[in-house]
Design a protein around this motif. Structure first.
Motif, PDB file in Angstrom:
ATOM      1  N   ASP A 120       0.832  -1.210   0.000  1.00 22.68           N
ATOM      2  CA  ASP A 120       0.000   0.000   0.000  1.00 22.68           C
ATOM      3  C   ASP A 120       0.866   1.259   0.000  1.00 22.68           C
ATOM      4  OD1 ASP A 120      -0.818   1.500   3.011  1.00 22.68           O
ATOM      5  OD2 ASP A 120       0.723  -0.050   2.892  1.00 22.68           O
ATOM      6  N   THR A 141       1.489   3.602   2.002  1.00 21.71           N
ATOM      7  CA  THR A 141       2.260   3.940   3.198  1.00 21.71           C
ATOM      8  C   THR A 141       3.439   2.992   3.403  1.00 21.71           C
ATOM      9  OG1 THR A 141       1.034   2.490   4.722  1.00 21.71           O
ATOM     10  CG2 THR A 141       0.099   4.689   4.274  1.00 21.71           C
ATOM     11  N   ASP A 156      -6.320   7.118  -3.125  1.00 19.39           N
ATOM     12  CA  ASP A 156      -5.707   8.128  -2.258  1.00 19.39           C
ATOM     13  C   ASP A 156      -6.533   8.377  -1.003  1.00 19.39           C
ATOM     14  OD1 ASP A 156      -7.793   9.138  -3.741  1.00 19.39           O
ATOM     15  OD2 ASP A 156      -6.817  11.047  -4.211  1.00 19.39           O
ATOM     16  N   LYS A 157      -7.465   7.459  -0.697  1.00 21.18           N
ATOM     17  CA  LYS A 157      -8.346   7.651   0.460  1.00 21.18           C
ATOM     18  C   LYS A 157      -8.254   6.501   1.457  1.00 21.18           C
ATOM     19  CE  LYS A 157     -11.604   9.794  -2.794  1.00 21.18           C
ATOM     20  NZ  LYS A 157     -10.895   9.292  -3.987  1.00 21.18           N
ATOM     21  N   GLY A 158      -7.200   5.685   1.333  1.00 27.03           N
ATOM     22  CA  GLY A 158      -7.034   4.583   2.271  1.00 27.03           C
ATOM     23  C   GLY A 158      -7.817   3.338   1.922  1.00 27.03           C
ATOM     24  N   ASN A 159      -8.230   3.228   0.655  1.00 27.42           N
ATOM     25  CA  ASN A 159      -8.983   2.062   0.214  1.00 27.42           C
ATOM     26  C   ASN A 159      -8.138   1.195  -0.712  1.00 27.42           C
ATOM     27  OD1 ASN A 159     -11.441   3.020   1.481  1.00 27.42           O
ATOM     28  ND2 ASN A 159     -11.599   4.477  -0.210  1.00 27.42           N
ATOM     29  N   LYS A 172     -11.463  -1.537   2.948  1.00 25.77           N
ATOM     30  CA  LYS A 172     -10.802  -0.488   3.730  1.00 25.77           C
ATOM     31  C   LYS A 172      -9.543  -1.030   4.395  1.00 25.77           C
ATOM     32  CE  LYS A 172     -10.831   3.773   5.278  1.00 25.77           C
ATOM     33  NZ  LYS A 172     -10.793   4.923   4.337  1.00 25.77           N
ATOM     34  N   LEU A 173      -8.419  -0.343   4.155  1.00 27.14           N
ATOM     35  CA  LEU A 173      -7.178  -0.687   4.833  1.00 27.14           C
ATOM     36  C   LEU A 173      -7.313  -0.381   6.326  1.00 27.14           C
ATOM     37  CD1 LEU A 173      -4.740   0.831   2.202  1.00 27.14           C
ATOM     38  CD2 LEU A 173      -4.740  -1.580   2.889  1.00 27.14           C
ATOM     39  N   GLY A 174      -6.918  -1.337   7.158  1.00 27.82           N
ATOM     40  CA  GLY A 174      -6.947  -1.126   8.612  1.00 27.82           C
ATOM     41  C   GLY A 174      -8.156  -1.747   9.270  1.00 27.82           C
TER      42      GLY A 174
END
Length: 654
Positions: A337, A339, A404-407, A422-424
């Protein structure tokens, strides 16, 4: 064995049932891409430009195709590993060297995974790299000229599949072998595969100024199959991750024998540590034979250098550089991902998505929490590196890209869908069907720190009823989804050339201003270039004849040539004197056994012709260049081999 075969047949039957389901209920005929709101999203008015370039691998075409997004219009086919008569690539004397290998002239390959150069983890638009899967090669394409500038062959490799992905500052492009082979190659029984065959992971350095590539080192790994890879980024910069399968090291009936283990591995490679080891004199030089082909833009000519050795690294000589992360069996994609925290490598036969944590991996390494070893390489415990699981997400997960929204967005080959999660939290947020059997997907910048999360493009393997039938073989299908909102919306599908295995996308605003329009005549250093028509000439050197020819709307100079004989080898060196954007000239000679040439403004290209019949034979321009295009022609008189007719030619004074 019978039990495993029965399981395989049951799974195969389910796959065929799912992938054979055509669109027969007409539901999609009245919704989706045909809705006016969807049509508006892909419409690009005449004279307006697309927002993104999409570079798609051509698979068995051996080339790269360029599409606009969102329109789906194909702009260009870039010849890379395959001869391309449209432009004369691989046929002209200048470009033939680009296709040389240690196996000789190889005018084709299986191109899979393009990746765009990066700076600080963001797309910089300098180059795009792509792998040749069959005869292992890595190519570098200039994104200024959209032409192949360099191809390097990869020794000790076979099935160059986990390629060609770049590190965050384009320090390296990797080339990981799919098929393990004897290293060095030698005659040996195939049944001795286990422990004797090896997998080479090649780290190819990229010069930051001109992009030239060089094999820095090859990591000689256990004899697994290395499928796909991606670099660490952000906190995991300095690492590279490779999925493996066939950790059983089977060599026959892999569809059964390579699916015995409950888990295979992701190989985590600390390339920074290995780089330090190599820079301090580590590694062993091994004899090798591989071609390095470079195209010089000033001379418009490619050259081949045969390299004779490569630096290899034994992983056991660099403790702490390599670890195995267990992952569900038979994984394909290996995705990281933006990050750099999460590594996704999912089993193709799994119904869940497994996500690994980089932080957990480092903590487990520091605590020495290992679960045995494989060929001396530590295996981490599955539970210790697990970040989370996306439950019941689909059937047959393959590849994941990120917005770019954490998906995250994952393709599912068997259930033919793209799933957003969704990541996390590992929550499934949305799912949309594809038509049909989706492989890779692409979000522009989705393989970088900075994705441009407006569209996702699904690259589908089966076309079926999407287009008019054109026989048993049809072009593959790409589908574009709008992902700017909470829910994905299928807005368009379009056919793609060859079999795209992956694509890379970038905003047009990064590339378009740097696009090269012409080659300056005063910078043309080709040894056979002529800077003005009055320099045109014909020179005989024994049985060879060199024709220094100029071309400009709408005339060849010289246009009438006599004194050519049967048995000669005739070189046409053609310089396009135009200095106007988009005015190439073509050249074709009757009986030419290569291809026509397409010569760009300010460029010089060479074609060879072997006259075999007495007569007067025409040549002409193949690219419509002006109102007098039809008048752009000439003749060559071919006389018998024992003729005494001297060379003569017309410079167009009459």
């Amino acid at each position: 064995m019978k039990k495993h075969k029965l399981q395989l047949l049951t799974l195969f039957g389910a796959l065929m049932l799912l992938t054979s389901c055509g669109n027969n209920n007409n539901q999609n005929k009245s919704s989706g891409a045909l809705r006016s709101s969807a049509a508006e999203k892909v419409y690009v008015a005449p004279g307006e430009h697309d927002e993104f370039y999409a570079f798609m691998s051509g698979g068995y075409s051996g080339n790269v195709t360029v599409y606009g997004l969102p329109s789906g219009r194909m702009f260009k086919e870039i010849p890379v590993f395959s001869q391309f008569p449209t432009s004369g690539y691989g046929y002209s004397e200048e470009t033939k060297p680009m296709l040389e290998t240690s196996h000789g002239f190889v005018p084709w390959d299986d191109a899979h995974h393009p990746d765009i150069s990066q700076t600080n983890g963001e797309l910089d638009g300098r180059w795009i790299f792509i792998n040749g899967n069959n005869t292992p090669r890595i190519a570098r394409i200039s994104l200024t000229t959209f032409e192949t500038e360099e191809i390097i062959e990869v020794p000790n490799s076979a099935g160059n599949h986990s390629s060609s992905f770049v590190t965050e500052n384009t320090e390296y492009v990797v080339a990981g072998t799919r098929f393990s082979v004897p290293v060095p190659q030698r005659d040996m029984p195939i049944k001795e595969y286990k422990s004797e065959f090896k997998g080479a992971l090649s780290f190819i350095s990229v010069d930051p100024e001109h992009g030239h590539m060089d094999i820095k080192f090859q990591l000689i790994m256990p004899g697994f199959n290395y499928d796909l890879s991606h670099p660490g980024r952000g906190k995991s910069h300095g690492w590279f991750f490779f999925t493996t399968y066939n950790t059983e090291e089977a060599h026959s009936l892999l569809e059964v024998n390579a699916s015995q283990n409950d888990k295979d591995f992701i190989a985590a490679i600390n390339w920074k540590k290995i780089e330090d080891y190599v820079n301090n004199g580590g590694g062993t030089k091994m004899p090798a034979n591989y071609a390095h082909n470079i195209y010089d833009e000033s001379t418009h000519t490619g050259t081949t250098t045969m390299k004779k050795e490569v630096l290899t690294v034994d992983p056991l000589k660099v403790p702490g550089a390599i670890y195995f992360l267990p992952t569900p069996k038979s994984p394909h994609g290996c995705d990281v991902d933006p990050t750099g925290q999460y590594i996704i490598g999912n089993g193709k036969l799994s119904a869940d998505l497994t996500v690994h944590s980089f932080d957990n991996m480092i903590a487990a390494i520091e605590a020495k929490k290992f679960d045995g070893e494989a060929y001396g390489i530590p295996i981490l415990k599955f539970e210790d590196v697990l970040a989370g699981t996306v439950k019941s997400s689909g059937l047959g997960p393959l590849h994941t890209e990120f917005d770019d929204k954490g998906n995250a967005y994952t393709t599912f080959f068997i259930s033919s869908e793209v799933v957003k999660w969704k990541l996390g939290t590992w929550e499934v947020l949305d799912r949309k069907p594809t038509y049909y059997s989706v492989g890779h997907l692409m979000i522009p910048g989705g393989n970088s720190r900075k994705p441009f999360g407006k569209y996702v493009v699904a690259l589908n393997k089966i076309t079926k009823d999407r287009y008019l039938p054109t026989g048993p073989e049809m072009e593959h299908s790409a589908q574009i989804y709008d992902i700017s909102g909470d829910k994905m919306e299928l807005i368009y599908d379009f056919p793609t050339h060859g079999e795209p295995h992956y694509a890379a996308g970038i905003p047009a605003s990064i590339l378009a201003p740097k696009s090269k329009k012409i080659y300056r005549l005063d910078e043309n250093k080709h040894p056979y270039a002529v800077s003005s028509p009055d320099q045109a000439k014909v020179v005989r050197e024994g049985k060879e004849v060199h024709i220094y020819m100029s071309t400009i709307r709408s005339h060849f100079t010289p246009d009438n040539i006599e004194g050519i004989k049967v048995g000669d080898k005739v070189y046409f060196h053609i310089t396009n004197h135009e200095q106007d954007f988009d005015v190439p000239h073509g050249f074709a000679m009757i009986g030419q056994q290569t291809s026509e040439l397409l010569v760009m403004p300010g460029q010089t290209k060479t074609s060879v012709w072997y006259p075999k019949q007495v007569g007067v034979w025409p040549f002409y321009c193949t690219d419509f260049c002006s109102a007098l295009h039809q008048e752009m022609q000439g003749y060559i008189r071919v006389s018998p081999e024992n003729s005494n007719i001297e060379i003569s030619y017309s410079l167009g004074e009459d």
